[in-house]
Write a protein that holds these residues in place. Structure first.
Motif, PDB file in Angstrom:
ATOM      1  N   HIS A 172       0.831  -1.197   0.000  1.00 56.19           N
ATOM      2  CA  HIS A 172       0.000   0.000   0.000  1.00 56.19           C
ATOM      3  C   HIS A 172       0.871   1.255   0.000  1.00 56.19           C
ATOM      4  CE1 HIS A 172      -3.103  -2.740   2.169  1.00 56.19           C
ATOM      5  NE2 HIS A 172      -3.184  -2.863   0.856  1.00 56.19           N
ATOM      6  N   PHE A 173       0.463   2.260  -0.748  1.00 58.82           N
ATOM      7  CA  PHE A 173       1.214   3.497  -0.850  1.00 58.82           C
ATOM      8  C   PHE A 173       0.972   4.363   0.383  1.00 58.82           C
ATOM      9  CE2 PHE A 173       1.495   1.884  -5.018  1.00 58.82           C
ATOM     10  CZ  PHE A 173       2.529   2.528  -5.672  1.00 58.82           C
ATOM     11  N   LEU A 174       2.062   4.827   0.999  1.00 56.18           N
ATOM     12  CA  LEU A 174       1.971   5.665   2.195  1.00 56.18           C
ATOM     13  C   LEU A 174       2.132   7.137   1.867  1.00 56.18           C
ATOM     14  CD1 LEU A 174       4.151   3.487   4.599  1.00 56.18           C
ATOM     15  CD2 LEU A 174       1.660   3.441   4.298  1.00 56.18           C
ATOM     16  N   ARG A 175       3.063   7.458   0.972  1.00 52.76           N
ATOM     17  CA  ARG A 175       3.295   8.852   0.581  1.00 52.76           C
ATOM     18  C   ARG A 175       4.109   8.868  -0.705  1.00 52.76           C
ATOM     19  NH1 ARG A 175       6.361  10.508   5.889  1.00 52.76           N
ATOM     20  NH2 ARG A 175       5.746   8.450   6.583  1.00 52.76           N
ATOM     21  N   SER A 176       4.003   9.972  -1.440  1.00 50.34           N
ATOM     22  CA  SER A 176       4.745  10.143  -2.684  1.00 50.34           C
ATOM     23  C   SER A 176       5.200  11.585  -2.807  1.00 50.34           C
ATOM     24  CB  SER A 176       3.889   9.780  -3.904  1.00 50.34           C
ATOM     25  OG  SER A 176       3.522   8.416  -3.902  1.00 50.34           O
ATOM     26  N   VAL A 177       6.357  11.786  -3.458  1.00 45.78           N
ATOM     27  CA  VAL A 177       6.884  13.123  -3.707  1.00 45.78           C
ATOM     28  C   VAL A 177       7.324  13.190  -5.162  1.00 45.78           C
ATOM     29  CG1 VAL A 177       8.585  14.863  -3.057  1.00 45.78           C
ATOM     30  CG2 VAL A 177       7.685  13.303  -1.313  1.00 45.78           C
ATOM     31  N   LEU A 178       6.826  14.184  -5.891  1.00 44.60           N
ATOM     32  CA  LEU A 178       7.209  14.362  -7.284  1.00 44.60           C
ATOM     33  C   LEU A 178       8.646  14.863  -7.395  1.00 44.60           C
ATOM     34  CD1 LEU A 178       3.982  16.028  -8.731  1.00 44.60           C
ATOM     35  CD2 LEU A 178       4.735  13.666  -9.036  1.00 44.60           C
ATOM     36  N   CYS A 179       9.327  14.438  -8.462  1.00 44.55           N
ATOM     37  CA  CYS A 179      10.729  14.807  -8.669  1.00 44.55           C
ATOM     38  C   CYS A 179      10.902  15.525 -10.006  1.00 44.55           C
ATOM     39  CB  CYS A 179      11.610  13.563  -8.654  1.00 44.55           C
ATOM     40  SG  CYS A 179      11.591  12.673  -7.088  1.00 44.55           S
ATOM     41  N   LEU A 203      20.515  16.174 -12.019  1.00 45.90           N
ATOM     42  CA  LEU A 203      20.464  16.756 -10.684  1.00 45.90           C
ATOM     43  C   LEU A 203      20.043  15.696  -9.686  1.00 45.90           C
ATOM     44  CD1 LEU A 203      17.168  17.148 -10.016  1.00 45.90           C
ATOM     45  CD2 LEU A 203      17.438  19.066 -11.559  1.00 45.90           C
ATOM     46  N   PHE A 204      20.125  16.054  -8.397  1.00 46.81           N
ATOM     47  CA  PHE A 204      19.546  15.166  -7.386  1.00 46.81           C
ATOM     48  C   PHE A 204      18.887  15.982  -6.295  1.00 46.81           C
ATOM     49  CE2 PHE A 204      23.985  15.601  -5.936  1.00 46.81           C
ATOM     50  CZ  PHE A 204      23.871  15.793  -4.556  1.00 46.81           C
ATOM     51  N   HIS A 205      17.915  15.352  -5.641  1.00 46.26           N
ATOM     52  CA  HIS A 205      17.127  15.994  -4.600  1.00 46.26           C
ATOM     53  C   HIS A 205      17.440  15.400  -3.237  1.00 46.26           C
ATOM     54  CE1 HIS A 205      14.628  17.965  -7.526  1.00 46.26           C
ATOM     55  NE2 HIS A 205      14.011  16.878  -7.925  1.00 46.26           N
ATOM     56  N   GLU A 206      17.232  16.208  -2.208  1.00 41.50           N
ATOM     57  CA  GLU A 206      17.104  15.691  -0.847  1.00 41.50           C
ATOM     58  C   GLU A 206      15.682  16.003  -0.405  1.00 41.50           C
ATOM     59  OE1 GLU A 206      19.022  16.033   3.648  1.00 41.50           O
ATOM     60  OE2 GLU A 206      20.215  16.587   1.884  1.00 41.50           O
ATOM     61  N   LYS A 211       7.595  15.995   5.715  1.00 40.98           N
ATOM     62  CA  LYS A 211       6.936  17.164   5.122  1.00 40.98           C
ATOM     63  C   LYS A 211       6.519  16.913   3.670  1.00 40.98           C
ATOM     64  CE  LYS A 211       9.528  20.454   7.978  1.00 40.98           C
ATOM     65  NZ  LYS A 211      10.480  21.601   7.973  1.00 40.98           N
ATOM     66  N   LYS A 212       6.981  15.775   3.127  1.00 43.82           N
ATOM     67  CA  LYS A 212       6.741  15.442   1.720  1.00 43.82           C
ATOM     68  C   LYS A 212       7.172  16.599   0.817  1.00 43.82           C
ATOM     69  CE  LYS A 212       2.370  14.138   2.069  1.00 43.82           C
ATOM     70  NZ  LYS A 212       1.072  13.520   1.699  1.00 43.82           N
ATOM     71  N   LYS A 213       8.416  17.045   1.077  1.00 42.21           N
ATOM     72  CA  LYS A 213       8.901  18.255   0.428  1.00 42.21           C
ATOM     73  C   LYS A 213      10.370  18.114   0.049  1.00 42.21           C
ATOM     74  CE  LYS A 213       9.401  23.230   1.371  1.00 42.21           C
ATOM     75  NZ  LYS A 213       9.208  24.291   2.389  1.00 42.21           N
ATOM     76  N   ILE A 214      10.734  18.635  -1.123  1.00 43.59           N
ATOM     77  CA  ILE A 214      12.136  18.709  -1.525  1.00 43.59           C
ATOM     78  C   ILE A 214      12.791  19.848  -0.752  1.00 43.59           C
ATOM     79  CG2 ILE A 214      13.724  19.183  -3.427  1.00 43.59           C
ATOM     80  CD1 ILE A 214      11.582  18.006  -5.318  1.00 43.59           C
ATOM     81  N   VAL A 215      13.811  19.524   0.038  1.00 45.00           N
ATOM     82  CA  VAL A 215      14.458  20.548   0.857  1.00 45.00           C
ATOM     83  C   VAL A 215      15.776  21.013   0.253  1.00 45.00           C
ATOM     84  CG1 VAL A 215      13.352  19.805   2.988  1.00 45.00           C
ATOM     85  CG2 VAL A 215      15.521  18.758   2.321  1.00 45.00           C
ATOM     86  N   LYS A 216      16.296  20.271  -0.724  1.00 43.91           N
ATOM     87  CA  LYS A 216      17.543  20.685  -1.365  1.00 43.91           C
ATOM     88  C   LYS A 216      17.626  20.051  -2.741  1.00 43.91           C
ATOM     89  CE  LYS A 216      22.595  20.783  -0.749  1.00 43.91           C
ATOM     90  NZ  LYS A 216      23.731  20.365   0.110  1.00 43.91           N
ATOM     91  N   THR A 217      18.063  20.828  -3.709  1.00 44.85           N
ATOM     92  CA  THR A 217      18.303  20.319  -5.055  1.00 44.85           C
ATOM     93  C   THR A 217      19.717  20.710  -5.476  1.00 44.85           C
ATOM     94  OG1 THR A 217      15.981  20.442  -5.735  1.00 44.85           O
ATOM     95  CG2 THR A 217      17.628  20.422  -7.487  1.00 44.85           C
TER      96      THR A 217
END
Length: 289
Positions: A172-179, A203-206, A211-217
């Protein structure tokens, strides 16, 4: 007795310090996997793949045996090439994940309809299986390197869907974050954040999963080298540095380094130059020996 204990402690510390960082590397379009000494850049070990094999992921267990996904399945081999076990993918499946779990068991993942995450024991026997849907019929574009979290969930880098999702043991899916691109790998930082490579967007993300949020790219156009070709697998060191596999498979430019290490300010502190003897690198593991 106290002096003996002190001497023994010093001896063990010296032995630990004498170990050197090695890199286990592999990638599609190159019919070998290899171990490279990071300091010298010399290849210390190699294993030739069959003509129809394609290496997509690599890892190593506590015995120094090599685990690798080769599209049609996953193998565990000894350094002399002897096969310990060989898990075959089913019809209309492809293997893109092979990693050693902290328990000593193994985890593999196979794209398909449905996709499967399979945990194996030391003999390559199934101890757990998780099925999940990707909604992507092209099995070669579903995902790449899945990783397991300390909470017994799984992080899936969905290439075609351009997102990273966390799923539980029931699929089951718990959370997702777009990249910003097609995720190729996801690793866990010391603080629990997700470190996600984004392939051809270079590039890469952190990502902060709470928060389901990109905090650094980190955009490779801002490195003191130039734009990379393809940000494949990443290794996040405990000191905050990041090792980047820079795949050249889909480019005619073979002058760029195969691997780079950058610090927290995005400054390149180490690189492994292109070498015809090593070839394309999309999968990398760091270890000491």
């Amino acid at each position: 007795m106290k002096k003996k204990i002190v001497y023994l402690t010093m001896f063990m510390a010296c032995c630990a310090c004498s170990k050197q960082e090695k890199l286990l590397v592999g990638g599609p379009g190159w019919q070998q996997i290899a171990i490279v000494d990071k300091n010298s850049g010399e290849m210390e070990w190699k294993h030739s793949l069959a003509p129809d094999e394609e290496c997509n992921d690599v890892d190593m267990n506590r015995k120094g045996e090599i685990l690798y996904a080769y599209k049609q399945g996953v193998k565990l081999i000894r350094r002399d090439g002897e096969v310990v076990w060989d898990y075959k993918a089913r019809e209309k499946e492809e293997a893109y994940t092979a990693c050693v779990l902290k328990s000593g068991n193994y985890m593999i993942a196979l794209s398909g309809m449905p996709a499967r995450i399979v945990e194996l024991d030391g003999k390559g026997e199934t101890v757990k299986e998780v099925k999940f849907n990707t909604a992507t019929p092209d099995i070669s574009r579903q995902f790449r390197r899945i990783r397991k979290t300390p909470q017994d969930t799984y992080l899936v880098p969905f290439m075609y869907k351009r997102k990273v999702s966390e799923i539980n043991g029931e699929g089951h899916f718990l959370r997702s974050v777009l990249c910003s691109g097609s995720p190729n790998s996801v690793e866990l930082a010391e603080n629990g954040n997700w470190i996600v490579s984004c392939g051809d967007t270079r590039l890469f993300h952190e990502i902060d999963p709470q928060k389901k949020k990109i905090v650094k790219t980190v955009e490779t156009t801002k490195l003191n080298w130039g734009t990379l070709l393809h940000v494949s697998e990443l290794v996040r060191y405990k000191n905050g540095n990041t090792l980047i596999a820079n795949s050249s498979m889909e480019s005619n430019d073979k002058s760029q380094p195969l691997l780079l290490e950058i610090d927290s300010t995005n400054h390149i502190v180490w690189r492994m130059p292109f070498s015809p003897s090593i070839g394309n690198v999309t999968a990398v593991r760091s270890f000491y020996e």
